[in-house]
Design an enzyme around this catalytic site. Structure first.
Site, PDB file in Angstrom:
ATOM      1  CE1 TYR A 109      -7.908   4.686 -13.706  1.00  0.00           C
ATOM      2  CE2 TYR A 109      -8.176   2.429 -13.026  1.00  0.00           C
ATOM      3  CZ  TYR A 109      -7.738   3.633 -12.845  1.00  0.00           C
ATOM      4  OH  TYR A 109      -7.067   3.764 -11.631  1.00  0.00           O
ATOM      5  CD  GLU A 202     -17.270 -18.302   7.653  1.00  0.00           C
ATOM      6  OE1 GLU A 202     -17.770 -19.120   7.604  1.00  0.00           O
ATOM      7  OE2 GLU A 202     -16.245 -17.618   7.491  1.00  0.00           O
TER       8      GLU A 202
END
Length: 368
Positions: A109, A202
């Site tokens: 943007y 994890e």
């Protein structure tokens, strides 16, 4: 006199920032020099095509070969990506100098404010990767981050360098939920630590369990929640902890082919990031959950599906999985056709993974 056993960083954030600004300055100077000579400016960087991605046995990771890509302002077909790349280098320079950060979406943007056209964010993301290849630096160094976040906890004192917080120090063991590995933490100075290792896990649930059970004190460890496949900012932080503080890194994942690959990406990176060298920890060790652990510890397990089977066959063709623990455990998963999770150790009590499994695996890691 008591000897100070704390570890200190070998390179400062300000030095890394100056090196990056010098690279951007040299890129800009090369444009002006060619214009002054009446020559069309161009940018040359390593090709990221699949044919130019090769596996380096010494580095233990995929790298780019010798093929180059040239974006010349003289070529009408190159003007669009050339202009986008030069603008992005300017934008990155502004971000670093002003001490600001941007997301990948922000970049897309922000370009519109300068009348730089990207048809969509994937095109913007691709140019960002081109700038990484041009500078041989990860986008996180020039303050462009993805949305993903993971967390860190342990006795590590950092000193912020972001605008408005310069000089403020924080110990990362001061909040029981840990701290997000965002832009401000990624760019902070690593001041000192009493830790002797890093344990990357994890899952957030296990991260919380480790904090509750004081793994950071019992094992003198900094704990990192990779939140699944670790974001690049997390891989960058793991590398910093390893290189700047000389801390060994140990990885715990779920016991399946996807967990094994999460560990491999931390160790040797991915083909998508073959143009970068600062996102891997080649000495990191995957200590579980292995396929053989499912049998050894009699863990609750589930059958793997066809997609996981297909993934195993894919990884068997990857040169990184053809020897050592990587090949052995991949074949074990294939033979068992079963998977297990880190949480499966709760079968033996909530603290079994900390009290029994972790010390056994850390001891075993010394011989790996």
């Amino acid at each position: 006199m008591v000897k100070n056993s704390k570890r200190h960083s070998k390179i400062s954030a300000s030095e890394r920032k100056e090196e990056l600004l010098t690279s951007l300055q040299e890129l800009g100077d090369s444009m002006y020099e060619k214009l002054d000579k009446g020559v069309f400016p161009e940018v040359v960087f390593p090709s990221r095509s699949v044919r130019n991605i090769v596996y380096d046995e010494k580095l233990l990771q995929y790298v780019l070969g010798e093929s180059k890509v040239k974006r010349s302002s003289q070529n009408i077909k190159h003007i669009r990506p050339f202009t986008q790349l030069v603008w992005l280098a300017f934008f990155a320079n502004q971000l670093v100098k002003q001490g600001k950060t941007s997301t990948l979406r922000d970049v897309y943007y922000s370009a519109q404010a300068y009348n730089i056209d990207f048809k969509d964010q994937p095109e913007s993301d691709d140019i960002i990767t081109d700038l990484e290849a041009t500078l041989s630096r990860a986008r996180e160094e020039f303050s462009v981050y993805p949305e993903e976040r993971s967390a860190i906890f342990g006795d590590l004192t950092v000193e912020y360098t972001v605008k408005g917080y310069e000089g403020r120090k924080l110990n990362l063991a001061s909040h029981p939920d840990g701290y997000l590995i965002g832009p401000s933490l990624s760019t902070a100075e690593l001041v000192e630590t009493s830790a002797e290792m890093v344990i990357a896990v994890e899952k957030g649930g296990l991260f919380t369990r480790f904090v509750e059970e004081k793994v950071h004190e019992k094992y003198k460890a900094i704990i990192i929640d990779t939140a699944g496949q670790p974001p690049r900012s997390t891989r960058y932080m793991l590398r910093r902890l390893n290189k700047e503080l000389s801390l060994p890194v140990y990885i715990l994942t779920d016991g399946d082919v996807y967990g094994e690959h999460i560990a491999m990406v931390i160790v040797s990176g991915s083909a998508n990031a073959a143009h970068l060298r600062d996102l891997t920890v080649s000495t990191a060790k995957w200590i579980g959950v292995w396929g053989s652990d499912i049998t050894k510890y009699k863990l609750p397990s589930d059958p793997i599906n066809e997609q996981a089977l297909k993934r195993i066959y894919e990884l068997r063709r990857d040169p990184r999985y053809r020897k050592g623990i990587w090949a052995k455990e991949l074949e074990t998963f294939l033979k068992l056709k079963r998977k297990s999770e880190l949480e499966a150790f709760a079968k033996y009590g909530l603290t079994a993974i900390v009290d029994r499994y972790l010390p056994e695996k850390l001891e075993l890691a010394q011989s790996m």
